[in-house]
Design a protein around this motif. Sequence first.
Motif, mmCIF file in Angstrom:
data_model
loop_
_atom_site.group_PDB
_atom_site.id
_atom_site.type_symbol
_atom_site.label_atom_id
_atom_site.label_comp_id
_atom_site.label_asym_id
_atom_site.label_seq_id
_atom_site.Cartn_x
_atom_site.Cartn_y
_atom_site.Cartn_z
ATOM 1 N N ALA A 6 13.067 46.711 -41.310
ATOM 2 C CA ALA A 6 13.236 46.416 -39.889
ATOM 3 C C ALA A 6 11.881 46.276 -39.189
ATOM 4 C CB ALA A 6 14.068 47.517 -39.233
ATOM 5 N N ALA A 7 10.928 47.118 -39.577
ATOM 6 C CA ALA A 7 9.590 47.022 -38.989
ATOM 7 C C ALA A 7 8.937 45.702 -39.363
ATOM 8 C CB ALA A 7 8.720 48.187 -39.446
ATOM 9 N N ALA A 8 9.071 45.285 -40.616
ATOM 10 C CA ALA A 8 8.477 44.028 -41.060
ATOM 11 C C ALA A 8 9.082 42.846 -40.318
ATOM 12 C CB ALA A 8 8.664 43.864 -42.561
ATOM 13 N N ALA A 9 10.361 42.932 -39.989
ATOM 14 C CA ALA A 9 11.023 41.827 -39.310
ATOM 15 C C ALA A 9 10.749 41.806 -37.808
ATOM 16 C CB ALA A 9 12.529 41.918 -39.544
ATOM 17 N N ALA A 10 10.181 42.881 -37.280
ATOM 18 C CA ALA A 10 9.997 43.011 -35.837
ATOM 19 C C ALA A 10 8.588 42.677 -35.389
ATOM 20 C CB ALA A 10 10.357 44.436 -35.402
ATOM 21 N N MET A 11 7.837 41.948 -36.190
ATOM 22 C CA MET A 11 6.445 41.687 -35.825
ATOM 23 C C MET A 11 6.028 40.294 -36.242
ATOM 24 S SD MET A 11 4.384 43.887 -38.678
ATOM 25 C CE MET A 11 4.592 43.510 -40.425
ATOM 26 N N GLY A 12 4.932 39.858 -35.635
ATOM 27 C CA GLY A 12 4.308 38.608 -36.015
ATOM 28 C C GLY A 12 2.801 38.747 -35.954
ATOM 29 N N SER A 13 2.116 38.019 -36.818
ATOM 30 C CA SER A 13 0.652 38.067 -36.885
ATOM 31 C C SER A 13 0.091 36.661 -36.973
ATOM 32 C CB SER A 13 0.172 38.878 -38.099
ATOM 33 O OG SER A 13 0.677 40.185 -38.096
ATOM 34 N N MET A 14 -1.156 36.511 -36.544
ATOM 35 C CA MET A 14 -1.850 35.230 -36.686
ATOM 36 C C MET A 14 -3.350 35.489 -36.705
ATOM 37 S SD MET A 14 -1.448 31.737 -34.454
ATOM 38 C CE MET A 14 -2.441 30.266 -34.807
ATOM 39 N N GLY A 15 -4.073 34.708 -37.513
ATOM 40 C CA GLY A 15 -5.503 34.920 -37.671
ATOM 41 C C GLY A 15 -6.338 33.716 -37.305
ATOM 42 N N VAL A 16 -7.633 33.973 -37.099
ATOM 43 C CA VAL A 16 -8.612 32.926 -36.848
ATOM 44 C C VAL A 16 -9.894 33.313 -37.568
ATOM 45 C CG1 VAL A 16 -9.445 34.011 -34.715
ATOM 46 C CG2 VAL A 16 -9.818 31.573 -35.074
ATOM 47 N N ALA A 17 -10.582 32.351 -38.145
ATOM 48 C CA ALA A 17 -11.823 32.619 -38.867
ATOM 49 C C ALA A 17 -12.932 31.711 -38.376
ATOM 50 C CB ALA A 17 -11.641 32.430 -40.374
ATOM 51 N N LEU A 18 -14.132 32.265 -38.323
ATOM 52 C CA LEU A 18 -15.316 31.507 -37.943
ATOM 53 C C LEU A 18 -16.091 31.019 -39.156
ATOM 54 C CD1 LEU A 18 -14.571 33.291 -35.431
ATOM 55 C CD2 LEU A 18 -16.996 33.246 -34.860
ATOM 56 N N GLY A 19 -15.676 31.454 -40.338
ATOM 57 C CA GLY A 19 -16.352 31.061 -41.560
ATOM 58 C C GLY A 19 -15.579 31.570 -42.760
ATOM 59 N N ALA A 20 -16.077 31.272 -43.938
ATOM 60 C CA ALA A 20 -15.408 31.646 -45.178
ATOM 61 C C ALA A 20 -15.986 32.944 -45.716
ATOM 62 C CB ALA A 20 -15.568 30.530 -46.206
ATOM 63 N N CYS A 21 -15.333 33.489 -46.722
ATOM 64 C CA CYS A 21 -15.874 34.631 -47.450
ATOM 65 C C CYS A 21 -16.228 34.184 -48.866
ATOM 66 C CB CYS A 21 -14.862 35.781 -47.488
ATOM 67 S SG CYS A 21 -13.293 35.350 -48.287
ATOM 68 N N THR A 22 -16.931 35.050 -49.580
ATOM 69 C CA THR A 22 -17.402 34.716 -50.920
ATOM 70 C C THR A 22 -16.847 35.712 -51.925
ATOM 71 O OG1 THR A 22 -19.447 33.752 -50.072
ATOM 72 C CG2 THR A 22 -19.428 34.423 -52.385
ATOM 73 N N VAL A 23 -16.007 35.249 -52.821
ATOM 74 C CA VAL A 23 -15.502 36.094 -53.902
ATOM 75 C C VAL A 23 -16.664 36.423 -54.832
ATOM 76 C CG1 VAL A 23 -13.920 36.187 -55.862
ATOM 77 C CG2 VAL A 23 -13.211 35.074 -53.718
ATOM 78 N N PRO A 24 -16.866 37.710 -55.179
ATOM 79 C CA PRO A 24 -18.039 38.074 -55.985
ATOM 80 C C PRO A 24 -18.201 37.256 -57.256
ATOM 81 C CG PRO A 24 -16.984 40.049 -55.137
ATOM 82 C CD PRO A 24 -16.097 38.895 -54.759
ATOM 83 N N ALA A 25 -17.124 37.001 -57.948
ATOM 84 C CA ALA A 25 -17.244 36.274 -59.208
ATOM 85 C C ALA A 25 -17.564 34.806 -58.997
ATOM 86 C CB ALA A 25 -15.949 36.412 -60.010
ATOM 87 N N ALA A 26 -17.188 34.269 -57.829
ATOM 88 C CA ALA A 26 -17.447 32.853 -57.563
ATOM 89 C C ALA A 26 -18.869 32.623 -57.088
ATOM 90 C CB ALA A 26 -16.453 32.324 -56.524
ATOM 91 N N GLY A 27 -19.352 33.509 -56.224
ATOM 92 C CA GLY A 27 -20.727 33.402 -55.760
ATOM 93 C C GLY A 27 -20.977 32.375 -54.686
ATOM 94 N N ARG A 28 -19.934 31.760 -54.167
ATOM 95 C CA ARG A 28 -20.106 30.767 -53.093
ATOM 96 C C ARG A 28 -18.892 30.826 -52.183
ATOM 97 N NH1 ARG A 28 -18.813 28.045 -57.752
ATOM 98 N NH2 ARG A 28 -16.912 26.764 -57.678
ATOM 99 N N PRO A 29 -19.038 30.415 -50.932
ATOM 100 C CA PRO A 29 -17.916 30.465 -49.993
ATOM 101 C C PRO A 29 -16.759 29.583 -50.437
ATOM 102 C CG PRO A 29 -19.991 30.141 -48.834
ATOM 103 C CD PRO A 29 -20.275 29.949 -50.286
#
Length: 575
Positions: free
Chosen positions: A182-205
């Motif tokens: 019920a808690a999961a159904a009672a909410m909404g989320s949304m995100g915004v990003a100003l840039g990417a992240c870098t996965v350690p194994a990848a080494g690049r954004p």
Amino acid sequence: MKKLLNDPRGVVREMLEGQVDLCPGQALLAEADVVVRAGLPAPADRREVAVLSGGGSGHEPAHAGYVGEGMLHAAIAGDVFTSPSVDAVLAGLRAAAGPAGALLVVKNYTGDRLNFGLAAELARAEGIPAELVVVADDVALRDTVEPARRRGIAGTVLVHKVAGAAAAAGLPLAAVAAEAQAAAAAMGSMGVALGACTVPAAGRPGFTLGAEEIELGLGIHGEQGVRRGPLRPVDALVEEMLGVILADRGFGAGTPVVLLVNGLGGTPPMELAVAARAALAGLRARGLVVERAWCGNLLTALEMPGLSLTVMQVDAARLARLDAPSTAPAWPGPGRIPPRRQVVAGGGAPERAPERAPAPRGAARPDGAAVRRAALAAAAALEAAEARLTELDSAAGDGDLGLSMTRGAAAIRALPDGAWQDARSALAAMGEALRRAIAGSSGPFYATALLRAARSLPEGAPPQPADWARAFEAAVAAIAELGGAKPGDRTMLDALQPAAAGFAAALAGGSPPAVAWVAAVRAAREGAAATAGMRPRLGRASYLGDRTLGTPDAGAAAAVVWLEQIADGRERPGA
């Protein structure tokens, strides 16, 4: 991108070891990357319903940070942005659950659903009751996929809290799962990003953005968002995200809600607080009742710069679950907020003598009018030089000088007509204005210099060139006394002191004031240029030592900017 790691292949285990080393209420399974509560009751039949969650790593403090009384009993960590294996999830179930069973809170990603779901099936075959609740709170996908296929993002943390509190209250598995669902159904989320992240194994954004671009409606695995758009003020971004969340969830006026402002890993608390301010104001302006609010890095995407907003509808029962105590180290606490911003008066300013009524427009003496012309010209020049001053200050300081000078310029421009009655009162008024407008060191230095110069000028009569020379020297002396600097220390004094000395010397030698001032400006320029070869001895720049060599001091450069504006004798006071 540089990262503080050893071998990227061992980062998850080393991270969990550090997590558990810091938390006496947690333990790490020897055979799997699973953090469990330390001291779970034995025998297992005395255990409450266990609440487990997990997923790929890189979302810290989720998920291990929420292992503790009143929240999770165990957290299973996969590789970065990769679901943990079925065996790891099953190991967590065996370690944390008893006959009362276990609830698995899973974010809506294919790998998590498959691996956690199969582990639950295997646990049931072993006699451990197990249920799954899938969180799909990302409303940014409302026009892309059906609700059941949306991603699970930061709202998952609130589901952890509701489920953990329900389990701690002694509810059976079916009831705990029902409250979590019920808690999961009672909410909404949304995100915004100003840039990417870098996965350690990848080494690049994972992707690239232009300097003025953002991604709206993204998940938590370094992927791009639903759409790319221009960077706008945070108030506008928050307004858009709230609009989508509330429209999707149907929350209207009178709805009691809680708010979660979640950093994605690379957003400083300053920016998150500004966003929280906007989100609270936006919800209240729509008539929603914000019962609780949390702000911080709760479920991240490595070092991604950005944030997400979660709005959850609550009633008294759900609010009680969110208010219930928890020892989980990453849970930010009760989230209680005042019904409105509390603003109180300060301790009170000292009483002042009644101020003289401002003179009507056009009543200023010629010396006051001349100071006004020079001050406004200097203000305009400082505003035009903001970028250059910021760049110079960033090389050896904190990069705020350009902004400080523009704030000072705005304060000078805002002075009323009565402030320019005469030269003495004009300097004093500018000193008071700069004292209030400029924080950091520049404000006190300039305010002290102007106030000392004002007191050095004669009362009741227009100052003569010699009076201006004495006032200039007094101002420079005041700066030296206040800051403890001397010429050669790589400060604004390296421009101001030779300028004051050169002006006085030229006047004493019989030069006209305009010619003397040109000599003063020439000396200031030479002094400021010389700071490029000086090793700083005071302030933040002194911490950098020889690394500042080759770049002139920003404070000295700023002094040259405004000195140049009164180099023309027709504009200079006393000419």
